[in-house]
Design an enzyme around this catalytic site. Structure first.
Site, PDB file in Angstrom:
ATOM      1  N   GLU A 118      61.411  64.356  21.609  1.00  0.00           N
ATOM      2  CA  GLU A 118      62.096  65.274  22.534  1.00  0.00           C
ATOM      3  C   GLU A 118      63.551  64.869  22.719  1.00  0.00           C
ATOM      4  OE1 GLU A 118      61.555  68.214  23.495  1.00  0.00           O
ATOM      5  OE2 GLU A 118      60.684  68.171  25.495  1.00  0.00           O
ATOM      6  N   THR A 153      69.762  73.763  26.127  1.00  0.00           N
ATOM      7  CA  THR A 153      69.404  72.942  27.293  1.00  0.00           C
ATOM      8  C   THR A 153      70.623  72.166  27.783  1.00  0.00           C
ATOM      9  OG1 THR A 153      67.114  72.753  26.588  1.00  0.00           O
ATOM     10  CG2 THR A 153      67.901  71.061  28.085  1.00  0.00           C
TER      11      THR A 153
HETATM   12  N1  HSE Z   1      63.589  69.916  32.981  1.00  0.00           N
HETATM   13  C1  HSE Z   1      64.411  70.303  31.882  1.00  0.00           C
HETATM   14  C2  HSE Z   1      65.555  71.187  32.398  1.00  0.00           C
HETATM   15  C3  HSE Z   1      63.582  71.049  30.897  1.00  0.00           C
HETATM   16  O1  HSE Z   1      65.304  72.056  33.237  1.00  0.00           O
HETATM   17  O2  HSE Z   1      66.687  71.012  31.952  1.00  0.00           O
HETATM   18  C4  HSE Z   1      64.272  71.245  29.588  1.00  0.00           C
HETATM   19  O3  HSE Z   1      63.377  71.866  28.708  1.00  0.00           O
END
Ligand code: HSE
Length: 310
Positions: free
Chosen positions: A129, A182
């Site tokens: 990841e 992201t």
């Molecule tokens: N918790 C992370 C975010 C998930 O919201 O940036 C990314 O897939």
């Protein structure tokens, strides 16, 4: 000694509204299918039996990176042939890379006589990841390993994950075909949070956990609200406010941004409601003239698992 295993590794939701980087929920479908076979030569070969053109170099493929991390903890020299069939579209916001990374290490663990704990499998998969997203987080990995509802209480100094059962729920997810990385979605987040907002947020975190444990759907619905992350990401996700309004009108319990977006999830009491909510979500993006995919499926009680072995 096992020679080859076939594993199904599920899609997952992360954050679940108020639980940024902490909460995760496994879905029963869609899932990636992973075939892992021992080979005599050391090293890892990867084939993708799908049309997504993902990298097959083990140092650039999330499942390859995860497998390499696992192999570093194995004293004997060994190699694997890895075949991945993506049932989860990459970038769909339901833990696509986590599913491949987890499927690979669960398969390897089966071939190695289940010598690693689930917590160790999370550690290995997190390496994959991290390679995919540039950040170490386990909120999609944890539910893909444990199933049900998961709380990543800490990554440091040691991984601390609480795996809890989830009540029967149906999930509707819409994936608008807009690109949202992201890293970009994290860049907009506030660095500091006013205490008043933090209080409301952690009250919801407690409420959502209690709602899951007691199958109190109204409490779940009230507690999903995210006062910190969603407002910052709202401008990045067209249609979010209208999608929520129409989903609630169609009977959804509640929902929000799926992971870092652009997908939107809604939780529902039944399959029938989830289908109606899926249609309501679709109508928003059809009107906005944005292409989209919709998934409807039940919450998954188990994480990645071995389907067959030989
Ligand atoms: N918790 C992370 C975010 C998930 O919201 O940036 C990314 O897939």
């Amino acid at each position: 000694m096992l020679h080859s295993v076939l594993v199904h590794s599920p899609a997952t939701l992360s954050n679940l509204g108020c639980g940024f980087d902490v909460f995760g929920l496994a879905l029963a479908a869609p899932y990636d299918t992973i075939r892992l076979t021992r080979r005599t030569a050391p090293g890892i070969s990867i084939r993708h039996l799908d049309a997504y053109h993902l990298p097959t170099d083990p140092v650039r493929n999330v499942a390859g990176v995860a497998l390499r991390a696992l192999l570093q903890a194995v004293p004997e020299e060994m190699g694997f042939d890895l075949e991945i069939t993506k049932g989860i579209k990459p970038g769909s916001g339901v833990g696509s890379s986590a599913a491949s990374a987890v499927g690979a290490v669960v398969a390897a663990n089966a071939l190695l006589g289940n010598r690693f704990t689930k917590m160790q499998l999370v550690e290995f998969a997190m390496e994959g990841e991290a390679a995919a997203s540039g950040a170490r987080h386990a909120d999609n990995i944890a539910p893909a390993v444990f199933g049900g509802f998961t709380v990543v209480r800490a990554l440091e100094p040691a991984l601390d994950i609480i795996a809890l059962p989830a009540p029967p729920l149906w999930v509707a997810v819409v994936h608008p075909q807009i690109e949202l990385k992201t890293s970009d979605s994290r860049q907009v987040l506030p660095v500091t949070v006013p205490l008043g907002l933090a209080v409301r947020q952690w009250a919801n975190v407690a409420g959502l956990t209690a709602g899951f444990l007691t199958a109190d759907y109204d409490l779940i619905g009230r507690s999903l609200a995210d006062y910190i992350v969603e407002p910052a990401r709202l401008p990045l996700i067209p249609g979010l406010a209208e999608a929520r309004t129409r989903a609630l009108a169609a009977g959804a319990i509640g929902g929000g941004i799926s992971g870092s977006g652009p997908s939107i999830f809604m939780l529902n009491r039944s399959e029938e409601t989830a289908q109606a909510v899926g249609a309501a979500l679709s109508s928003v993006f059809a009107e906005l003239d944005i292409e989209f995919n919709v998934y409807v499926g039940p919450v998954g009680t188990k994480g990645a698992y071995v389907v067959s072995e030989e």
